[in-house]
Design a protein around this motif. Structure first.
Motif, PDB file in Angstrom:
ATOM      1  N   THR A 265      -8.510  -2.322  -8.476  1.00 17.96           N
ATOM      2  CA  THR A 265      -8.165  -3.744  -8.386  1.00 17.96           C
ATOM      3  C   THR A 265      -7.837  -4.181  -6.952  1.00 17.96           C
ATOM      4  O   THR A 265      -7.809  -3.365  -6.031  1.00 17.96           O
ATOM      5  CB  THR A 265      -6.923  -4.054  -9.260  1.00 17.96           C
ATOM      6  OG1 THR A 265      -5.748  -3.706  -8.509  1.00 17.96           O
ATOM      7  CG2 THR A 265      -6.915  -3.271 -10.555  1.00 17.96           C
ATOM      8  N   THR A 266      -7.526  -5.488  -6.847  1.00 20.00           N
ATOM      9  CA  THR A 266      -7.125  -6.042  -5.544  1.00 20.00           C
ATOM     10  C   THR A 266      -5.815  -5.425  -5.033  1.00 20.00           C
ATOM     11  O   THR A 266      -5.445  -5.666  -3.885  1.00 20.00           O
ATOM     12  CB  THR A 266      -6.953  -7.582  -5.636  1.00 20.00           C
ATOM     13  OG1 THR A 266      -6.508  -7.948  -6.948  1.00 20.00           O
ATOM     14  CG2 THR A 266      -8.239  -8.309  -5.346  1.00 20.00           C
ATOM     15  N   ARG A 267      -5.146  -4.609  -5.846  1.00 20.50           N
ATOM     16  CA  ARG A 267      -3.939  -3.940  -5.319  1.00 20.50           C
ATOM     17  C   ARG A 267      -4.301  -2.972  -4.190  1.00 20.50           C
ATOM     18  O   ARG A 267      -3.447  -2.565  -3.406  1.00 20.50           O
ATOM     19  CB  ARG A 267      -3.140  -3.242  -6.423  1.00 20.50           C
ATOM     20  CG  ARG A 267      -3.664  -1.934  -6.889  1.00 20.50           C
ATOM     21  CD  ARG A 267      -2.788  -1.195  -7.888  1.00 20.50           C
ATOM     22  NE  ARG A 267      -1.543  -1.827  -8.259  1.00 20.50           N
ATOM     23  CZ  ARG A 267      -0.523  -1.174  -8.829  1.00 20.50           C
ATOM     24  NH1 ARG A 267      -0.616   0.109  -9.082  1.00 20.50           N
ATOM     25  NH2 ARG A 267       0.580  -1.785  -9.169  1.00 20.50           N
ATOM     26  N   LEU A 268      -5.590  -2.623  -4.085  1.00 21.86           N
ATOM     27  CA  LEU A 268      -6.029  -1.767  -2.969  1.00 21.86           C
ATOM     28  C   LEU A 268      -5.743  -2.430  -1.625  1.00 21.86           C
ATOM     29  O   LEU A 268      -5.485  -1.747  -0.631  1.00 21.86           O
ATOM     30  CB  LEU A 268      -7.536  -1.485  -3.062  1.00 21.86           C
ATOM     31  CG  LEU A 268      -8.002  -0.594  -4.219  1.00 21.86           C
ATOM     32  CD1 LEU A 268      -9.508  -0.440  -4.187  1.00 21.86           C
ATOM     33  CD2 LEU A 268      -7.334   0.777  -4.173  1.00 21.86           C
ATOM     34  N   ILE A 269      -5.795  -3.767  -1.591  1.00 19.76           N
ATOM     35  CA  ILE A 269      -5.487  -4.471  -0.334  1.00 19.76           C
ATOM     36  C   ILE A 269      -4.014  -4.255  -0.005  1.00 19.76           C
ATOM     37  O   ILE A 269      -3.650  -4.016   1.144  1.00 19.76           O
ATOM     38  CB  ILE A 269      -5.844  -5.969  -0.430  1.00 19.76           C
ATOM     39  CG1 ILE A 269      -7.351  -6.128  -0.699  1.00 19.76           C
ATOM     40  CG2 ILE A 269      -5.433  -6.708   0.843  1.00 19.76           C
ATOM     41  CD1 ILE A 269      -7.806  -7.555  -0.996  1.00 19.76           C
ATOM     42  N   GLY A 270      -3.163  -4.298  -1.044  1.00 17.11           N
ATOM     43  CA  GLY A 270      -1.743  -3.994  -0.850  1.00 17.11           C
ATOM     44  C   GLY A 270      -1.541  -2.586  -0.327  1.00 17.11           C
ATOM     45  O   GLY A 270      -0.708  -2.341   0.553  1.00 17.11           O
ATOM     46  N   ALA A 271      -2.332  -1.646  -0.846  1.00 17.94           N
ATOM     47  CA  ALA A 271      -2.237  -0.247  -0.402  1.00 17.94           C
ATOM     48  C   ALA A 271      -2.595  -0.122   1.082  1.00 17.94           C
ATOM     49  O   ALA A 271      -1.905   0.562   1.846  1.00 17.94           O
ATOM     50  CB  ALA A 271      -3.151   0.637  -1.246  1.00 17.94           C
ATOM     51  N   VAL A 272      -3.663  -0.786   1.497  1.00 18.74           N
ATOM     52  CA  VAL A 272      -4.082  -0.744   2.906  1.00 18.74           C
ATOM     53  C   VAL A 272      -2.963  -1.273   3.808  1.00 18.74           C
ATOM     54  O   VAL A 272      -2.642  -0.680   4.839  1.00 18.74           O
ATOM     55  CB  VAL A 272      -5.390  -1.557   3.119  1.00 18.74           C
ATOM     56  CG1 VAL A 272      -5.665  -1.783   4.599  1.00 18.74           C
ATOM     57  CG2 VAL A 272      -6.578  -0.847   2.476  1.00 18.74           C
ATOM     58  N   ILE A 273      -2.335  -2.374   3.382  1.00 19.36           N
ATOM     59  CA  ILE A 273      -1.246  -2.968   4.173  1.00 19.36           C
ATOM     60  C   ILE A 273      -0.092  -1.968   4.290  1.00 19.36           C
ATOM     61  O   ILE A 273       0.433  -1.723   5.378  1.00 19.36           O
ATOM     62  CB  ILE A 273      -0.733  -4.266   3.514  1.00 19.36           C
ATOM     63  CG1 ILE A 273      -1.837  -5.321   3.454  1.00 19.36           C
ATOM     64  CG2 ILE A 273       0.485  -4.820   4.268  1.00 19.36           C
ATOM     65  CD1 ILE A 273      -1.547  -6.482   2.495  1.00 19.36           C
ATOM     66  N   MET A 274       0.301  -1.365   3.143  1.00 21.58           N
ATOM     67  CA  MET A 274       1.516  -0.529   3.119  1.00 21.58           C
ATOM     68  C   MET A 274       1.308   0.875   3.673  1.00 21.58           C
ATOM     69  O   MET A 274       2.270   1.537   4.041  1.00 21.58           O
ATOM     70  CB  MET A 274       2.057  -0.448   1.697  1.00 21.58           C
ATOM     71  CG  MET A 274       2.617  -1.769   1.215  1.00 21.58           C
ATOM     72  SD  MET A 274       3.608  -1.591  -0.269  1.00 21.58           S
ATOM     73  CE  MET A 274       2.391  -1.113  -1.443  1.00 21.58           C
ATOM     74  N   VAL A 275       0.076   1.340   3.742  1.00 20.73           N
ATOM     75  CA  VAL A 275      -0.171   2.674   4.317  1.00 20.73           C
ATOM     76  C   VAL A 275      -0.334   2.577   5.829  1.00 20.73           C
ATOM     77  O   VAL A 275       0.163   3.412   6.574  1.00 20.73           O
ATOM     78  CB  VAL A 275      -1.411   3.337   3.672  1.00 20.73           C
ATOM     79  CG1 VAL A 275      -1.822   4.593   4.443  1.00 20.73           C
ATOM     80  CG2 VAL A 275      -1.120   3.712   2.217  1.00 20.73           C
TER      81      VAL A 275
END
Length: 476
Positions: A265-275
């Motif tokens: 899902t679009t939560r991958l964008i959140g993952a990119v930001i937080m990693v």
């Protein structure tokens, strides 16, 4: 002062990680809030990242024989009720349509939280014989889940995703496809998003409602919390039995199909930001950066400077590149490039032009490199490749530094009291122990990794003989 202001507007991640995250998604113009509670506008800068994720993931799916389709967003209540575990798992999050125009509907329609039931309804009509198998379909769509707590990208009431749904002749084929898609996800996360993952199986308590087995890729964010980044489910023939999906085999016998489903899902964008992000804003891996290179002309009003900048843009036509020719100061433009996470900045001014060179600056390390104009294209390619690799290495090193081992409850308690990260510990496979750990420490089992280790002979919780090594963590 104006140059500093852009960065000062971001709360530092050490001070308040949750606020830092919110500041970044807002200031980098990835999202906006809306008058629809729990739903967000994905702005062009955010959607461009999703498009790059979509393109690359879609190509990987198609390379395994998957085709795209589209099914309705409404599911009749009677259809949702057919698989008991499934409907119970989703009931608290379902949004219902009760009226069509002014007239009450004879049967409520659910706005899809996921599409297993619709795919089953479709498959029961198109699968007759072993010749119709396998069915390998995926859809890109949005789903609605009525979440109580929402956060941009990580958890919203409507979100974008892909959901693959496949049907197979045998249990072995279904299991093979389930693992294959999990590996596609792991490759994508590591090689495109530069996010290292742990691959493994969810415990029965944490598996998908209606699945025989759920496999997951788990990533560790910068603040030490875990993020489930993609899941792949083996359904066995449970859904097929509930929906009557049967085929005639080569021996002329009627058999039920075996199914899988898998989603990201679009939560991958959140993952990119937080990693990858830092206190100046986003840091985007080159493969998903909508703009990979920004050329910033210094003293751009001087004759020939802007012409040179656009000439350089043409030299770099193999990359996603733009010239920032706005009338802001160079310092402001540097801050903006950093905030937006653009991987490479190229600076060029009158003195550089005279000397036949320019300066490249990396977003992740801020390393500056002088490059002659005739070497520019090769150097940009080399630097972007190097950056992609090194971002993964740094994230992996961060994960290793924040992965701990606990042999008993005292160790587990003290680690989670003092630190954040993954904790590896042995487990007896009894759900009572899993429940106790969750209740006492507010952590969940993230997965039973494929790469098993024997850390001790006994369960971390009850001391009985251990059967599996588990990753535990606090999750988003």
């Amino acid at each position: 002062m104006a140059d500093k202001k852009l960065v000062e507007a971001i709360t530092s991640m050490e001070e308040d990680f949750a606020q830092w995250y919110t500041d970044v998604v807002k200031k980098a113009e990835l999202i906006d809030y809306t008058s629809v509670k729990g739903c967000m506008v994905i702005k062009p800068a955010g959607y461009a990242i999703w498009e790059l994720i979509q393109q690359q993931l879609d190509a990987m799916f198609k390379a395994t024989g998957v085709q795209n389709a589209y099914l309705p967003m409404f599911i009749p209540e009677s259809l949702l009720q057919k698989e008991k575990d499934h409907v119970e798992g989703f009931a608290p999050e379902v949004a219902w349509v009760t009226h069509g125009g002014l007239a009450p509907l004879q049967e409520r329609l659910c706005v899809r939280p996921t599409s297993e039931t619709l795919f089953c309804d479709y498959y029961k009509n198109v699968i007759q014989s072993y010749r119709d198998l396998p069915q390998l379909l995926n859809q890109w769509c949005s789903v609605v889940r009525w979440e109580k707590e929402t956060r941009p990208f990580l958890r919203s009431r409507e979100f974008l995703w892909q959901e693959g749904h496949t049907a197979h002749a045998t249990a072995e084929d279904a299991e093979e496809r389930t693992i294959l898609m999990l590996n596609v996800y792991a490759d994508f996360l590591e090689n495109v998003l530069a996010i290292p993952v742990v691959k493994g199986r969810k415990t029965d308590k944490e598996k998908f409602a209606g699945a025989v087995a759920t496999y997951t890729v788990e990533a560790l964010m910068h603040d030490g919390k875990a993020l489930q980044s993609g899941t792949s489910h083996n359904f066995g023939d449970g859904f097929a039995q509930a929906f009557g999906i049967q085929y005639t085999d080569k021996d002329n016998k009627l058999k039920h199909v075996h199914q899988t489903s898998w989603g990201m899902t679009t939560r991958l964008i959140g993952a990119v930001i937080m990693v990858h992000g830092d206190n100046s804003g986003l840091v985007l891996p080159p493969k998903v950066a909508p703009t990979q290179v920004v050329i910033i002309p210094i003293q751009q009003k001087k004759e020939g400077v802007l012409d040179k900048a656009f000439e350089m843009k043409d030299m770099l036509s193999n990359f996603r590149v733009k010239v920032d020719d706005t009338d802001k100061s160079p310092g402001w433009k540097f801050s903006e490039q950093e905030m937006r996470g653009i991987p490479l900045r190229v600076e060029v001014g009158p003195k550089d032009i005279e000397a036949g060179k320019c300066v490249i600056c990396r977003r992740d390390t801020r390393e500056k490199i002088e490059v002659s104009f005739d070497e520019l294209e090769a150097k940009v390619a080399e630097t972007l490749d190097k950056m992609q690799v090194e971002m993964l290495e740094r994230a992996r090193a961060h994960r290793e530094e924040h992965t701990y081992v606990a042999k008993d409850m005292d160790e587990l308690r003290s680690i989670f009291a003092e630190k954040t990260g993954f904790v590896k510990a042995m487990w007896c496979e009894d759900q009572a122990c899993e429940d106790q750990i969750k209740e006492e420490l507010s952590v969940t089992s993230r997965c039973m990794p494929f790469e098993q280790e024997t850390l001790s002979e006994t369960c971390v919780c009850c001391g009985k003989p251990a059967k599996k090594m588990v990753y535990w963590g606090k999750a988003y």
